[in-house]
Enzyme design. Sequence first.
Site, PDB file in Angstrom:
ATOM      1  N   HIS A 207       0.817  -1.216   0.000  1.00  0.00           N
ATOM      2  CA  HIS A 207       0.000   0.000   0.000  1.00  0.00           C
ATOM      3  C   HIS A 207       0.848   1.263   0.000  1.00  0.00           C
ATOM      4  CE1 HIS A 207       0.237  -0.446   4.513  1.00  0.00           C
ATOM      5  NE2 HIS A 207       0.286   0.867   4.461  1.00  0.00           N
TER       6      HIS A 207
ATOM      7  N   ASP B 214       1.362  -7.812   1.961  1.00  0.00           N
ATOM      8  CA  ASP B 214       1.437  -6.358   1.822  1.00  0.00           C
ATOM      9  C   ASP B 214       2.888  -5.910   1.685  1.00  0.00           C
ATOM     10  OD1 ASP B 214       0.933  -3.670   1.799  1.00  0.00           O
ATOM     11  OD2 ASP B 214      -0.379  -3.679   3.541  1.00  0.00           O
TER      12      ASP B 214
ATOM     13  N   SER C 122       4.007   2.147   8.293  1.00  0.00           N
ATOM     14  CA  SER C 122       3.773   1.202   7.202  1.00  0.00           C
ATOM     15  C   SER C 122       5.071   0.930   6.451  1.00  0.00           C
ATOM     16  CB  SER C 122       2.730   1.759   6.237  1.00  0.00           C
ATOM     17  OG  SER C 122       1.460   1.812   6.828  1.00  0.00           O
TER      18      SER C 122
END
Length: 760
Positions: free
Chosen positions: A87, A223, A658
């Site tokens: 992402h 991810d 992240s």
Amino acid sequence: MLKRTWLCGLLLALLLPVAARADEGMWLPLLVKRLNQADMQKKGLKLTAEEIYDVNNASLKDAVVQLGGFCTGEFVSKQGLLLTNHHCGYDAIQSHSTTQNNILQNGFFAATKQDELQNPGLFVDILVRMEDVTGKVLEGITPQTPELTRAATIQQRQRELGNAAKENGQYVAYVRDFFGGNEYYLFVYQRFGDVRLVGAPPEAVGKFGGDTDNWMWPRHTGDFSMFRVYADKNNKPTASYAADNQPYVPKKHLPVSLQGINEGDFAMVFGFPGRTQRFLPAAGLQMTLEQSNPARIKLRDTRLKLWKEDMDRDPALRLAYSSKYANIANYWKYYIGQNEGMKRLKTVDQKKAEEAALAQWIAADATRTEQYGTVLNDINQAYAGLREYNLSSQYVNEAAFGTEIVTLAARMLPIYMAFKGTGPVAPDPAAARKAAEDLKAPVEEHFKDYSAATDKKVFAALMNLYMQDVPKEQLPEVFQTVQKQYGGSMQKYADYVFANSFLTSKAKVDAFLAAPTQAKLEADPGFKTYYSIYTNYLQNILPKMQGLQASLMRANRLYVAALREKNTQKVYSPDANSTIRLSYGTVRAYKGRDAVNYQYYTTAQGILEKQDNSNPEFVVPQKEEQLLTGKDYGRFADKDGTLHVAFITDNDITGGNSGSPVINGRGELIGLAFDGNWEAMTGDLAYDPELKRCINADIRYVLWCIEKLGGAKHIVDEMTIVDNGPNPNASTVSAPNEVDGKTQKIKVKTKKKGKEAATI
């Protein structure tokens, strides 16, 4: 964000014996030796503080980068290979995708370095050093210094210190405040502007579970994405792509462990957490719960539904809007979870109780009363005033700027102001033409992923909510036009704007930029709508909020100081502010609610159990299904014979983490942090030691996706792979790690089938 009561209070607090919570806190690497090292070692850390942060020698800080100012990445090879989340790379992946070559959908791994894809504007920052400059910033400032003088002096010193550290543009440098403006630290970075896409799994892997699983555990999402950082021939930063740039040789890259993890194992997360507000007082929490978050949820929900209607009808539009949709949806769900968590955990009530205890402590001492006696009342009065204008502020951000025509119109403001002139600044047509020239590239990017028909639907809906929900006396003048000329119908006004504004057409915008004029902007209904909102906010909303926020800033600074002075037995970590931090904890399961106990890891079996190829969020690509059904896990299988996909730890993280590396006690990469859990969505406001979890992609699943699913073994071979076997209690394996062009040895213990493991 603070120290104690003044500078002497800070020094006293640092000298007192303290007991830190190991699990809570996003800590500055510079202070690990003093504040955290002993506690980390008790939990299983084998590294020294110098191996984590060292200015003069390679350390973990050199392997971790801030990606684009919004995510974290880590070097995993001596050739500048960088791992981060899918992402985090989503926008870059989408930008290279077309309906004919949809690498977002199909995945992509560069066969050679020549096949890696350029990403103009994307950069990484690598920390060179950080320094406590509190004394320099606050020198001569006393409690009697007027607040406006204090603020102006501090801002000037921050700029001066940052500019001096840049060394004529060699570095990126800035000074950030901590603990509400009681401490200040200088950060110096090298910025690399040539960052190329190396690989990413299919979207069905990298985003498996979609919005349904977002912020949830258990997870089965691959991810991750991969980039490579390039430098000049001398291994120095470059501002942008150049054909003769070379792969950057980092001072440090992380060895990758295949050993796997067990519950209770040490885990450290290194990265750039964005923003927390754990010192937010009860009144601030209450405004968030009752006003800010409901507005954000309502407006984002409206936008997402309208986007999705059109995306579901048109595959090309789905691709164009996929990154925008994902960005908005992520925090739409976050705000929902945060509000639910605040209600469930009675966060406001807990904060009120803390403030009541603080008030008693202040009142018990005359000196404290003199210094802090009005703080809580000042805070409550400021928030009472802010609540009157907060809704206007939220609707400007989420409604007006939730429409793409308004955001594009805002980009035209420098052109307009240069033509018009402001106050003592005379009109400057040359500056206007330069501003127009500078806009050509952003306009190209804007229209690449734009649908005027979709934007008109969003404009009509969001601006109608703006008109309905914001106090009438605070509305921009444009809404009077809607009432008088269009009978209050925002749909009719939207029809007029989109039929007559040049901002909906790339050809018309290009024509304007080629020959910009003030009159053209003043006549355009899209720009006029934006300018009405902008001037209303600038003249009628912002000044009132700024006055309240100025008094709140002082009160907050003293409030945090009082808390730290009162609770001398506790080591407070500063709120996150996008500066480099580490958190530490352990691999840890949890009980989500009554009779629901979550295991600390997931396996590939869960992917097949969730599979639903009729639902875009749970599609499993055919090749992945075949590999998983056949249990073709290769060397990436766990000792239990399964392929582990994700695991959880109790590390303290937030947005910006992240892509952060999850590192074991020996300094090896074991996973990528990519999410938090639903039960602890209040984490940015209040830490819950029992429920807070960090959700991580198991590095073995990442490698499996690259090598087995993606057929890119050459990328895995580039990494330093460390397989310590199932029982790391015997002999030594040496894993090479490039440091300033030299090979060093990282010693780890391992036992493999009774024999000493070979050097990798």
